[in-house]
Design a protein around this motif. Structure first.
Motif, mmCIF file in Angstrom:
data_model
loop_
_atom_site.group_PDB
_atom_site.id
_atom_site.type_symbol
_atom_site.label_atom_id
_atom_site.label_comp_id
_atom_site.label_asym_id
_atom_site.label_seq_id
_atom_site.Cartn_x
_atom_site.Cartn_y
_atom_site.Cartn_z
ATOM 1 N N LEU A 124 0.858 -1.180 0.000
ATOM 2 C CA LEU A 124 0.000 0.000 0.000
ATOM 3 C C LEU A 124 0.897 1.235 0.000
ATOM 4 C CD1 LEU A 124 -2.771 1.313 0.173
ATOM 5 C CD2 LEU A 124 -2.703 1.008 2.659
ATOM 6 N N SER A 129 -0.973 2.686 -5.420
ATOM 7 C CA SER A 129 -2.293 3.297 -5.277
ATOM 8 C C SER A 129 -2.717 3.991 -6.568
ATOM 9 C CB SER A 129 -2.299 4.291 -4.116
ATOM 10 O OG SER A 129 -2.141 3.633 -2.883
ATOM 11 N N TYR A 154 -5.384 -3.204 -0.484
ATOM 12 C CA TYR A 154 -5.947 -3.109 0.861
ATOM 13 C C TYR A 154 -6.185 -4.476 1.493
ATOM 14 C CZ TYR A 154 -6.735 1.930 0.726
ATOM 15 O OH TYR A 154 -6.547 3.284 0.687
ATOM 16 N N GLN A 157 -5.120 -4.956 5.150
ATOM 17 C CA GLN A 157 -5.524 -3.935 6.111
ATOM 18 C C GLN A 157 -6.737 -4.405 6.917
ATOM 19 O OE1 GLN A 157 -3.400 -1.278 6.296
ATOM 20 N NE2 GLN A 157 -2.321 -2.430 4.687
ATOM 21 N N VAL A 162 -10.438 -0.635 5.628
ATOM 22 C CA VAL A 162 -10.746 -1.047 4.256
ATOM 23 C C VAL A 162 -12.083 -0.482 3.819
ATOM 24 C CG1 VAL A 162 -11.256 -3.007 2.763
ATOM 25 C CG2 VAL A 162 -9.364 -3.147 4.374
#
Length: 244
Positions: A124, A129, A154, A157, A162
């Protein structure tokens, strides 16, 4: 008017959206992955615009529910990539015919399935991204299935983070997608009518997700969801090839 739609088709569309909205309410994404293939099988006119409109409203509900976990700094890079994805999607929709749309739809659905089962675990960070945001918006505009690319970054996470961050991304990305659909002629009065008669399914699905958010075995349902998506993707490709 929707005179060419039967009551059964409308009911089935609402059930598909109910299931997709419930899944997204629990996992943070999934309304596109689950509902788009089913809606395409019911009638290709139900995607992408009516589903994108339904997904937009759902993300507003999702963001309100999970706003405490939102981290805006992480989302901004994905949204930057989303601008590029929107431009590419607009160009694609303007260039392809109705027959070509089915082929592109099917191919992108299968790509989404492959991304979901491919075992990729990108970090991430800003670069990933941006790339995920571009791919997600491009796929989401054409097929309403934008979850797999952004979900990859994600996947490690925690649940609230999320659901909050992905909801924020999908909210803005939906506006990007709608602008592309309007510009390319894929969003008009008919699509707004279809949204109006299918939105009740989203409302019920979101309400139900609140009851199941800590109980629903998402991992156990994943193979079934991806199987449905893959089947619809192949069907779209076959239909597109047969109509050439």
């Amino acid at each position: 008017m929707l005179t060419d739609f039967s009551v059964i088709q409308i009911l089935l569309a609402n059930l598909a959206l109910l299931a997709g909205a419930c899944l997204q309410g629990v996992a943070g994404y999934g309304i596109g992955t689950l509902a788009a293939p089913l809606l395409f099988l019911i009638s290709p006119t139900l995607v992408p615009a009516p589903l994108v409109l339904n997904a937009l409203v759902l993300t507003v509900f999702m963001l309100a529910r999970n706003r405490a976990a939102l981290q805006v700094r992480e989302v901004r890079f994905a949204l930057g990539g989303g601008v590029g994805g929107t431009v590419l999607a607009t160009i694609t929709l303007m260039l392809i015919s109705a027959k070509g749309f089915e082929l592109v739809f099917g191919v992108l659905i299968l790509i989404g399935v492959l991304l979901s089962v491919g075992g990729l675990k990108p970090a991430l960070n800003a670069r990933n991204s941006i790339l995920a945001g571009a791919a997600s918006t491009y796929m989401g505009t054409i097929t309403a299935v934008g979850g797999p690319p952004i979900a990859l970054i994600y996947q490690n996470q925690k649940g609230p983070l999320v659901r909050a961050n992905m909801s924020a991304f999908f909210l803005v990305a939906s506006f990007f997608s709608l602008s592309a659909l309007v510009a390319s002629g894929y969003l008009g009065q008919r699509e707004l009518q279809l949204f109006a008669v299918t939105f009740p399914g989203v409302l019920v699905g979101f309400w139900l997700s609140g009851k199941l958010v800590n109980r629903m075995p998402f991992d156990g349902l994943r193979p079934l969801i991806l199987g449905i998506a893959a089947t619809a993707g192949v069907a779209a490709i076959v239909r597109g090839l047969m109509s050439l």
